[in-house]
Design a protein around this motif. Structure first.
Motif, short mmCIF file in Angstrom:
data_model
loop_
_atom_site.label_atom_id
_atom_site.label_comp_id
_atom_site.label_asym_id
_atom_site.label_seq_id
_atom_site.Cartn_x
_atom_site.Cartn_y
_atom_site.Cartn_z
N ARG A 19 46.56 48.07 49.76
CA ARG A 19 44.99 47.90 49.85
C ARG A 19 44.48 47.18 50.95
O ARG A 19 43.55 47.58 51.55
CB ARG A 19 44.52 47.73 48.41
CG ARG A 19 42.94 47.61 48.21
CD ARG A 19 42.71 47.25 46.66
NE ARG A 19 43.06 46.14 46.30
CZ ARG A 19 42.45 44.97 46.64
NH1 ARG A 19 41.33 44.78 47.15
NH2 ARG A 19 43.25 43.95 46.22
N TYR A 56 48.44 43.05 50.01
CA TYR A 56 48.04 43.11 48.48
C TYR A 56 48.18 44.52 47.84
O TYR A 56 47.71 45.48 48.56
CB TYR A 56 46.65 42.78 48.54
CG TYR A 56 46.26 41.24 48.72
CD1 TYR A 56 46.62 40.25 47.99
CD2 TYR A 56 46.34 40.90 50.23
CE1 TYR A 56 46.53 38.87 48.21
CE2 TYR A 56 45.94 39.43 50.41
CZ TYR A 56 46.20 38.46 49.65
OH TYR A 56 46.25 37.36 49.93
N ASP A 57 48.63 44.58 46.60
CA ASP A 57 48.64 45.90 46.27
C ASP A 57 49.89 46.63 46.84
O ASP A 57 50.01 47.79 47.27
CB ASP A 57 47.52 46.89 45.89
CG ASP A 57 46.57 46.42 44.74
OD1 ASP A 57 47.26 45.53 44.05
OD2 ASP A 57 45.35 46.56 45.06
N LYS A 97 57.13 48.37 44.22
CA LYS A 97 55.53 47.92 44.01
C LYS A 97 55.60 46.55 43.74
O LYS A 97 56.48 45.76 43.00
CB LYS A 97 54.78 48.83 42.85
CG LYS A 97 54.96 50.27 42.99
CD LYS A 97 54.17 50.91 41.93
CE LYS A 97 53.80 52.23 42.36
NZ LYS A 97 53.03 53.05 41.18
N ALA A 98 54.34 45.93 44.32
CA ALA A 98 54.27 44.64 43.87
C ALA A 98 52.59 44.16 44.10
O ALA A 98 52.13 44.89 44.95
CB ALA A 98 54.92 43.37 44.97
N ASP A 99 52.10 43.42 43.23
CA ASP A 99 50.83 43.04 43.56
C ASP A 99 50.56 42.25 44.85
O ASP A 99 49.48 42.34 45.29
CB ASP A 99 50.25 42.09 42.28
CG ASP A 99 50.30 42.67 41.02
OD1 ASP A 99 50.22 43.93 40.98
OD2 ASP A 99 50.38 42.09 39.91
N GLN A 100 51.77 41.40 45.14
CA GLN A 100 51.48 40.81 46.36
C GLN A 100 52.76 40.30 47.12
O GLN A 100 53.75 40.01 46.23
CB GLN A 100 50.63 39.39 46.19
CG GLN A 100 50.55 38.46 47.49
CD GLN A 100 49.76 37.24 47.19
OE1 GLN A 100 48.73 37.24 46.19
NE2 GLN A 100 49.93 36.24 47.78
N ARG A 101 52.78 40.66 48.33
CA ARG A 101 54.08 40.47 49.22
C ARG A 101 53.94 39.79 50.72
O ARG A 101 53.18 40.47 51.14
CB ARG A 101 55.07 41.55 48.99
CG ARG A 101 56.29 41.38 49.72
CD ARG A 101 57.28 42.70 49.45
NE ARG A 101 57.90 42.58 48.02
CZ ARG A 101 58.66 43.46 47.66
NH1 ARG A 101 59.27 44.36 48.31
NH2 ARG A 101 58.94 43.56 46.20
#
Length: 362
Positions: free
Chosen positions: A195, A209-210, A225-229
């Motif tokens: 995102r 993010y996302d 998938k990950a919220d933050q990386r």
């Protein structure tokens, strides 16, 4: 060694040029304010940012119209010398027209060095601030700094790598709706999307993010998938910006490195960057050409007086700017060689300068 006459003409040259800048810069600011005040009020622009914007605007505006200001200032004070019969007195004393030109050439040299250094180091920073303000508060919603004429940016950063961002915020170094695609023999190997993606100057990496990564497999796709990386990529921060005016915001060293990098990538926009580079050198040279033309045109006492000289001067000055813009656009939008396009107006008006100078001597 400069004589009293040289110092007198040189003083007139530099002072008239400075006054011309001081007169026209406020006029440009007033016109710009009248056009944009409603948008500034609507977006509640802080007064300090407005002041910084108009400081950058003044530098950007004067650099853009420098040939016109210089030409008109030389026309103005040389015509005054001619009308007061000072030039006739100077030439009647045994001084040749070529010798009479010397202080003008010295003045043009001083202005050229000044404009050259400004174009290398000061104008790029002013251009960045000027355009960031425009795309934040005048074209945007006051939240996102759009670095170009379009919000969508799609770039090939390597032979098999492509990136896309919807918009870019230069202040927070954040891009929105990011995607990265890697191909292998024209087949998609994997795709990363987020995102938003933010540059971390300390760690020299990006935070996504996302985060979503889709790896294409022979028997099925693998999705992560990950919220933050955090991740590192081969592209630079400048690659996230639209190509419309990025070259204008780089100083000479960065611009040369940027052009070499883009040339190695086979960028289709290389001509745009080369036009910006070559103009840094061609504009200062135009100071000499326009000075000679202005002196040749205005050193003769005409029936129409100073008004006639100014009319001729304005026509020549705007013709120069017209040729400069036409050939610059031609190089950016076609395969026309940028170096020829940028230097062609100087070549044409250089020939005109030689012709007018010979006529003035007679």
């Amino acid at each position: 060694m400069l004589t009293i006459l040289d110092k007198y003409i040189l003083k007139k040259y530099l002072s008239t040029f400075s006054v011309m800048l001081l007169l026209f810069a406020p006029i440009g600011i007033v016109i710009d304010v009248s056009e944009k005040i409603n948008k500034m009020i609507e977006n509640k622009v802080p007064i300090m940012e407005i002041l910084v914007y108009y400081f950058n605007f003044t530098i950007y505006f004067t650099n853009l119209l420098f040939p016109i200001f210089l030409f008109l200032s030389v026309i103005w004070f040389t015509s005054k010398l001619a009308n007061d019969t000072e030039i006739i007195a100077i030439l009647s004393s045994g001084i040749s027209f070529t010798r009479f030109l010397r202080p003008f050439i010295i003045g043009a040299s001083i202005v050229s060095v000044f404009i050259l250094l400004m174009g290398f180091f000061i104008v790029p920073k002013a251009s960045e601030g000027f355009n960031n303000f425009r795309y934040t508060y005048l074209r945007g919603d006051g939240k996102q700094v759009m670095r170009g004429d379009a919000t969508d940016v799609f770039r090939q950063i390597a032979k098999n790598e492509f990136i896309y961002v919807n918009s870019f915020n230069a202040e927070t170094k954040t891009a929105y709706n990011f995607s990265y695609e890697r191909f292998n023999k024209n087949k998609l190997q994997y795709k990363i999307s987020a995102r938003r993606i933010q540059w971390n100057p300390k760690t020299k990496n990006y935070t996504l993010y996302d985060f979503v990564k889709r790896t294409v497999g022979e028997f099925g796709d693998k999705i992560e998938k990950a919220d933050q990386r955090n991740a590192k990529f081969s592209f630079d921060l400048e690659d996230l910006t639209p190509v419309i005016y990025i070259a204008e915001t780089l100083d000479l060293g960065k611009l040369n490195r940027f052009i070499e990098k883009e040339r190695g990538r086979g960028s289709s926009n290389i001509n745009i960057y080369l036009v910006v580079l070559y103009k840094k050198y061609s504009i200062p040279v135009s100071a000499f050409i326009l000075t000679i033309i202005a002196v040749a045109v205005s050193s003769m006492k005409r029936r129409g007086g100073m008004g006639m000289n100014l009319a001729i001067g304005i026509a020549i000055a705007f013709s120069f700017v017209f040729f400069d813009k036409i050939f610059g656009t031609l190089a950016e939008k076609s395969t026309f060689p940028p170096i020829i396009a940028v230097w062609f107006p100087n070549f044409i008006f250089g020939i005109l300068a030689i012709f007018l100078l010979r006529n003035a001597k007679r």
